[in-house]
Motif scaffolding. Structure first.
Motif, short mmCIF file in Angstrom:
data_model
loop_
_atom_site.label_atom_id
_atom_site.label_comp_id
_atom_site.label_asym_id
_atom_site.label_seq_id
_atom_site.Cartn_x
_atom_site.Cartn_y
_atom_site.Cartn_z
N THR A 380 38.75 20.56 -11.71
CA THR A 380 37.30 20.32 -11.64
C THR A 380 36.56 21.29 -12.54
N ASP A 384 34.87 19.32 -15.42
CA ASP A 384 33.43 19.10 -15.22
C ASP A 384 32.55 20.23 -15.73
N LEU A 430 29.64 25.52 -7.26
CA LEU A 430 29.99 24.20 -6.77
C LEU A 430 29.06 23.78 -5.66
N SER A 431 28.84 22.46 -5.55
CA SER A 431 28.07 21.94 -4.42
C SER A 431 28.98 21.77 -3.22
N GLU A 433 29.42 19.06 -1.60
CA GLU A 433 30.14 17.80 -1.79
C GLU A 433 31.35 17.98 -2.70
N GLU A 434 31.16 18.77 -3.77
CA GLU A 434 32.27 19.01 -4.69
C GLU A 434 33.41 19.73 -3.99
N TRP A 435 33.08 20.73 -3.18
CA TRP A 435 34.13 21.48 -2.48
C TRP A 435 34.87 20.59 -1.48
N LYS A 437 35.41 17.44 -1.75
CA LYS A 437 36.32 16.60 -2.53
C LYS A 437 37.56 17.38 -2.93
#
Length: 496
Positions: A380, A384, A430-431, A433-435, A437
């Protein structure tokens, strides 16, 4: 007589004068009776038909010969035992045919033929049967693997490298890998079948014969796909044994590897698989036990099959290039036993896999542990946020090591703490939501949708492709089996 010889004689350990018969002729006779009886008579039939069609013998004599052959072929093999007046089963059966049609006609059956080309043809016919039986078992197992792969394309589990938890995958993805290896085993077995399914008949002892026989006619009658053209090669070549042994050994080694996995997955500690009740045994003293003996036996029997095939291969090594008993009576039963055991393995594992119960929830929970999704953090950051991969890998490695040190799991980390670590390297946050995932086995699998990956849609595509191929392969296999069966029925029922 030495003291030892006198002791052996007095104790009845050896009967003087009978050792050769008991230790060699009798065991060879029994093996011939048990394995070669029916193919011997098929070769008799095909040879007589060809001799008559070529005008070497009159049709009337051939008709009488076939009647005698067919009658003796109905003998109860369990009643046959070694008799010292006959060197082996071949001569005993020739005598029995002679009792039916007269010795002169019985002797004519052997015109333009040797036990050399006949013996090789018998071995090849028997190995052909064994190869087709094993292929049938392999195809049956293939169907079960595809069915379970379809059932479990979204059953998340831990994948292992170096016996350690590595990355999340799915059981469907794993079973497809097993399936693909099995298909390559099948291809090797088919290649061995193609090599085996050639006729040696007509080579006679070594240099063919002065009689105007037709090698292609006996080939066709017996369902061989071709002849071994060079008559010396027909008798001397033993690579059909080596190729068969090699294919069988490779299959059993491959099978044994994933059987070993299954034995781990059924342990209480892994708890992923549960073997159905008919295929486990209880302990004589510990009532809680469900011993997965079907899998244990399969692993052991696979090793036995490998060993028997390896013995056959060793027996060919350093033998002269010609007719030699090393590649004949003593060797062949090793391969027959190897095939018998290999069949047992594939049939047992078919039964286990077809009825296997999977603890999906437990497998998924285990896939959330041991930091096995941490690769996705590095990916990620690199994908990203354009962080150099080695630096992203260092960040992920630090978090993984700290997780283990603190005796917790990735899901125990708060995203703020994760970002604090990241920002010690790069200005990235990181957000939540990202974590989520990153620590999700489902997301880890879902995003790996490249060709051959564990993504359920990709697994579905692979299953579909393999089902289509398997359907065609099964049709071809069934056609081969039916074709040979029809050939044999026509041979047995042939009438002039």
């Amino acid at each position: 007589m030495s003291k030892l010889e006198e002791f052996i004689k007095n104790e009845g350990l050896v009967f003087p004068g009978k050792t050769y018969a008991e230790e060699l002729l009798m065991p060879v006779f029994n093996d011939q009776r048990d394995y070669l009886f029916h193919v011997m008579f098929d070769i008799h039939r095909a040879h007589v038909i060809m001799l008559a069609e070529k005008g070497i013998i009159p049709e009337e004599e051939a008709r009488t010969m076939l009647e005698g052959i067919n009658k003796v072929a109905m003998s109860d093999t369990s009643s046959l035992s070694y008799q010292p007046q006959f060197e082996d089963l071949f001569f005993m059966m020739e005598a029995k045919i002679g009792e039916e049609i007269g010795d002169e006609l019985a002797g004519k059956i052997h015109i333009a033929r040797s036990r050399n080309d006949m013996g090789i043809a018998m071995y090849r016919l028997v190995l052909r049967e064994h190869l087709l039986q094993l292929l049938g078992s392999a195809y049956q197992l293939s169907e079960a693997l595809l069915e379970q792969a379809e059932e479990h394309k979204e059953t998340y589990m831990t994948g292992y490298t170096h016996t350690q938890p590595a990355q999340p995958t799915t059981l469907g993805h794993y079973l497809l890998a097993v399936y693909d290896v099995l298909q390559r085993d099948i291809k090797r077995l088919w290649a061995a079948y193609k090599t085996v399914n050639k006729s040696s008949l007509g080579a006679a002892a070594l240099t063919t014969t002065g009689f105007p026989i037709c090698r292609d006619r006996t080939r066709d009658l017996l369902g061989f796909e071709g002849i071994i053209e060079n008559s010396y090669d027909s008798i001397a070549g033993a690579d059909y044994l080596l190729e068969t042994s090699s294919a069988l050994m490779t299959s059993m080694v491959n099978t044994g590897r994933w059987i070993q996995d299954f034995l781990q997955h059924v342990t209480r500690e892994f708890g992923t698989f549960q073997v159905a009740d008919p295929y486990v045994q209880v302990s004589s003293i510990m009532p809680q036990k469900r011993n997965p003996v079907s899998i244990e036996h399969s692993r052991s029997i696979a090793s036995s099959a490998y060993g028997e095939a390896y013995a056959a291969m060793n027996m060919v090594h350093n033998t002269p290039f010609g007719d030699i008993v090393d590649t004949e009576d003593d060797l062949q039963p090793h391969l027959y036993r190897a095939f018998t055991n290999a069949n047992r393995v594939l049939k047992l594992m078919y039964a286990v896999i077809a009825t296997l119960k999977v603890n999906k929830d437990h497998a998924k929970e285990m896939a959330k542990k041991s930091c096995i999704t941490i690769t996705e953090l590095a990916d990620t950051l690199a994908r990203d946020y354009s962080i150099p991969f080695r630096k992203a890998h260092s960040i992920a490695s630090y978090i993984s090591k700290q997780t283990v040190k603190d005796q917790k799991e990735l899901c125990d980390w708060k995203v703020a703490d994760v970002n604090e670590v990241i920002q010690g390297y790069v200005p990235v946050a990181l957000s939540e939501e990202e974590w989520k995932k990153i620590i999700s086995p489902e997301y880890f699998v879902q995003i790996r949708s490249l060709q051959g990956g564990p993504n359920p849609d990709e697994v579905s595509r692979m299953i579909k492709d393999r089902n289509e191929t398997l359907t065609g392969d099964l049709l071809s296999y069934e056609g081969t089996v039916r074709g040979l069966k029809e050939k044999r029925e026509n041979l047995i029922n042939f009438r002039f």
